[in-house]
Design a protein around this motif. Structure first.
Motif, PDB file in Angstrom:
ATOM      1  N   ASP A  74       0.862  -1.140   0.082  1.00  0.00           N
ATOM      2  CA  ASP A  74       0.127   0.339   0.313  1.00  0.00           C
ATOM      3  C   ASP A  74       1.110   1.324   0.071  1.00  0.00           C
ATOM      4  O   ASP A  74       2.166   1.499   0.892  1.00  0.00           O
ATOM      5  N   SER A  75      -0.134   1.893  -0.798  1.00  0.00           N
ATOM      6  CA  SER A  75       0.767   3.493  -0.383  1.00  0.00           C
ATOM      7  C   SER A  75      -0.327   4.796   0.164  1.00  0.00           C
ATOM      8  O   SER A  75      -0.881   4.484  -0.014  1.00  0.00           O
ATOM      9  N   THR A  76       0.449   5.341   0.559  1.00  0.00           N
ATOM     10  CA  THR A  76       0.107   6.867   1.029  1.00  0.00           C
ATOM     11  C   THR A  76       0.189   7.970   0.559  1.00  0.00           C
ATOM     12  O   THR A  76       1.675   8.291   0.343  1.00  0.00           O
ATOM     13  N   LEU A  77      -0.241   9.231   0.033  1.00  0.00           N
ATOM     14  CA  LEU A  77       0.015  10.483  -0.659  1.00  0.00           C
ATOM     15  C   LEU A  77      -0.139  10.990   0.335  1.00  0.00           C
ATOM     16  O   LEU A  77      -1.232  11.841   0.418  1.00  0.00           O
ATOM     17  N   LYS A  78       0.615  12.304   0.629  1.00  0.00           N
ATOM     18  CA  LYS A  78      -0.043  13.450   1.674  1.00  0.00           C
ATOM     19  C   LYS A  78       0.338  14.400   0.703  1.00  0.00           C
ATOM     20  O   LYS A  78       1.903  15.130   0.772  1.00  0.00           O
ATOM     21  N   ILE A  79      -1.024  15.524   1.643  1.00  0.00           N
ATOM     22  CA  ILE A  79      -0.629  16.823   1.459  1.00  0.00           C
ATOM     23  C   ILE A  79      -1.069  17.775   2.276  1.00  0.00           C
ATOM     24  O   ILE A  79      -1.620  17.990   2.946  1.00  0.00           O
ATOM     25  N   GLN A  80       0.818  18.806   2.560  1.00  0.00           N
ATOM     26  CA  GLN A  80      -0.055  19.129   4.034  1.00  0.00           C
ATOM     27  C   GLN A  80       1.514  20.283   4.092  1.00  0.00           C
ATOM     28  O   GLN A  80       2.424  20.652   3.410  1.00  0.00           O
ATOM     29  N   PRO A  81       1.271  21.761   3.775  1.00  0.00           N
ATOM     30  CA  PRO A  81      -0.643  22.391   3.982  1.00  0.00           C
ATOM     31  C   PRO A  81      -0.903  22.292   1.954  1.00  0.00           C
ATOM     32  O   PRO A  81      -0.212  22.927   1.477  1.00  0.00           O
ATOM     33  N   ALA A  82      -2.429  22.354   1.699  1.00  0.00           N
ATOM     34  CA  ALA A  82      -2.675  21.750   0.326  1.00  0.00           C
ATOM     35  C   ALA A  82      -3.238  23.751   0.279  1.00  0.00           C
ATOM     36  O   ALA A  82      -3.115  24.489   1.014  1.00  0.00           O
ATOM     37  N   LYS A  83      -3.330  23.965  -0.962  1.00  0.00           N
ATOM     38  CA  LYS A  83      -3.285  25.601  -1.533  1.00  0.00           C
ATOM     39  C   LYS A  83      -4.106  25.079  -3.225  1.00  0.00           C
ATOM     40  O   LYS A  83      -4.337  23.876  -3.081  1.00  0.00           O
ATOM     41  N   LEU A  84      -5.204  26.069  -3.656  1.00  0.00           N
ATOM     42  CA  LEU A  84      -5.455  25.926  -4.364  1.00  0.00           C
ATOM     43  C   LEU A  84      -5.343  25.147  -5.515  1.00  0.00           C
ATOM     44  O   LEU A  84      -6.127  24.319  -6.001  1.00  0.00           O
ATOM     45  N   GLU A  85      -4.294  24.994  -5.713  1.00  0.00           N
ATOM     46  CA  GLU A  85      -3.683  24.900  -7.093  1.00  0.00           C
ATOM     47  C   GLU A  85      -3.138  23.037  -6.596  1.00  0.00           C
ATOM     48  O   GLU A  85      -2.862  22.828  -8.349  1.00  0.00           O
ATOM     49  N   ASP A  86      -3.517  23.173  -5.978  1.00  0.00           N
ATOM     50  CA  ASP A  86      -3.775  21.097  -5.686  1.00  0.00           C
ATOM     51  C   ASP A  86      -4.523  20.788  -6.231  1.00  0.00           C
ATOM     52  O   ASP A  86      -4.689  18.714  -6.182  1.00  0.00           O
ATOM     53  N   SER A  87      -6.011  21.112  -6.817  1.00  0.00           N
ATOM     54  CA  SER A  87      -7.010  20.696  -6.541  1.00  0.00           C
ATOM     55  C   SER A  87      -6.999  20.250  -7.863  1.00  0.00           C
ATOM     56  O   SER A  87      -6.923  20.496  -9.025  1.00  0.00           O
ATOM     57  N   ALA A  88      -7.317  18.863  -8.305  1.00  0.00           N
ATOM     58  CA  ALA A  88      -6.898  17.971  -9.524  1.00  0.00           C
ATOM     59  C   ALA A  88      -8.290  16.380  -9.023  1.00  0.00           C
ATOM     60  O   ALA A  88      -7.997  16.344  -7.782  1.00  0.00           O
ATOM     61  N   VAL A  89      -7.356  15.533 -10.164  1.00  0.00           N
ATOM     62  CA  VAL A  89      -7.508  14.305  -9.647  1.00  0.00           C
ATOM     63  C   VAL A  89      -6.500  12.780  -9.195  1.00  0.00           C
ATOM     64  O   VAL A  89      -5.080  13.881 -10.299  1.00  0.00           O
ATOM     65  N   TYR A  90      -6.254  12.574  -8.092  1.00  0.00           N
ATOM     66  CA  TYR A  90      -4.828  12.131  -8.142  1.00  0.00           C
ATOM     67  C   TYR A  90      -5.277  10.526  -8.590  1.00  0.00           C
ATOM     68  O   TYR A  90      -5.820   9.785  -7.708  1.00  0.00           O
ATOM     69  N   LEU A  91      -4.489  10.192  -9.203  1.00  0.00           N
ATOM     70  CA  LEU A  91      -3.988   9.053  -9.420  1.00  0.00           C
ATOM     71  C   LEU A  91      -3.094   7.676  -9.329  1.00  0.00           C
ATOM     72  O   LEU A  91      -2.007   8.463  -9.173  1.00  0.00           O
ATOM     73  N   CYS A  92      -3.463   6.434  -8.549  1.00  0.00           N
ATOM     74  CA  CYS A  92      -2.524   5.391  -8.724  1.00  0.00           C
ATOM     75  C   CYS A  92      -1.924   4.806 -10.270  1.00  0.00           C
ATOM     76  O   CYS A  92      -2.878   4.270 -10.197  1.00  0.00           O
ATOM     77  N   ALA A  93      -1.444   4.144  -9.652  1.00  0.00           N
ATOM     78  CA  ALA A  93      -1.240   3.082 -10.698  1.00  0.00           C
ATOM     79  C   ALA A  93      -0.387   1.908 -10.532  1.00  0.00           C
ATOM     80  O   ALA A  93       0.926   2.302  -9.271  1.00  0.00           O
TER      81      ALA A  93
END
Lengths: 114, 111
Positions: A74-93
């Motif tokens: 398993d994997s986790t992706l974290k964003i801290q702190p988030a900005k407006l430009e981080d709005s997106a779809v985050y895809l795992c493959a």
């Protein structure tokens, strides 16, 4: 075979908050990727793991983004702190081979930062 | 710096006709190319690939053509079906780990 599982499907947070995404790759796939897809653009690689080691994180904004893949599954992706430009779809493959002949993507997590 | 470009954001085709989706790239070191198909609210799914040592690869109704001198890739779908309506991304790999994706072309097949 079961596909790449991601959660949550959707997340809305305020700017400066933190958020985490989870990914469970296809069983046996040693290579795992996190991509960011901003609306109207193609997916962009953030980080690639081979087992539990990082192969490429050159495009990961390390001041705010972090990712880990404990035990090579398993994997986790974290964003801290988030900005407006981080709005997106985050895809795992994930893929069998390290160079990714045909990734299998998850359904993604749609993040909205307000 | 967009190394892989899909200049047509959308394409409409009548059912039964041929759909041609185009992709241009700038890096002559790319050695492997893929096409992905994406339905709304789903992740992209692998469709077809081609190595830079070939100029054509065919899989059923889908054929990918590679013109290295022109740095141009195309996907042909014959005959087009309504279920082919989706966003198509081309992607290219450069001697390393990651694929560079185009911005996608939304294909609508009209019944």
């Amino acid at each position: 075979e079961a596909g790449v599982a991601q959660s949550p499907r959707y997340k809305i947070i305020e700017k400066r908050q933190s958020v985490a995404f989870w990914c469970n790759p296809i069983s046996g796939h040693a290579t795992l990727y996190w991509y960011q897809q901003i609306l109207g653009q193609g997916p962009k690689l953030l980080i690639q793991f081979q087992n539990n080691g990082v192969v490429d994180d050159s495009q990961l904004p390390k001041d705010r983004f972090s990712a880990e893949r404990l035990k090579g599954v398993d994997s986790t992706l974290k964003i801290q702190p988030a900005k407006l430009e981080d709005s997106a779809v985050y895809l795992c493959a994930s893929s069998l081979l390290p160079v990714g002949y045909g990734y299998t993507f998850g359904s993604g997590t749609r993040l909205t930062v307000v | 710096d967009q190394q892989v470009k899909q200049n047509s954001p959308s394409l409409s085709v009548q059912e039964g006709r041929i759909s041609i989706l185009n992709c241009d790239y700038t890096n002559s070191m790319f050695d492997y190319f893929l096409w992905y198909k994406k339905y709304p609210a789903e992740g992209p799914t692998f469709l077809i690939s081609i190595s830079s040592i070939k100029d054509k690869n065919e899989d059923g109704r889908f054929t990918v053509f590679l013109n290295k001198s022109a740095k141009h890739l195309s996907l042909h779908i014959v005959p087009s079906q309504p279920g082919d309506s989706a966003v198509y991304f081309c992607a290219a790999r450069w001697t390393g780990n990651q694929f560079y994706f185009g911005t996608g072309t939304s294909l609508t097949v009209i019944p």
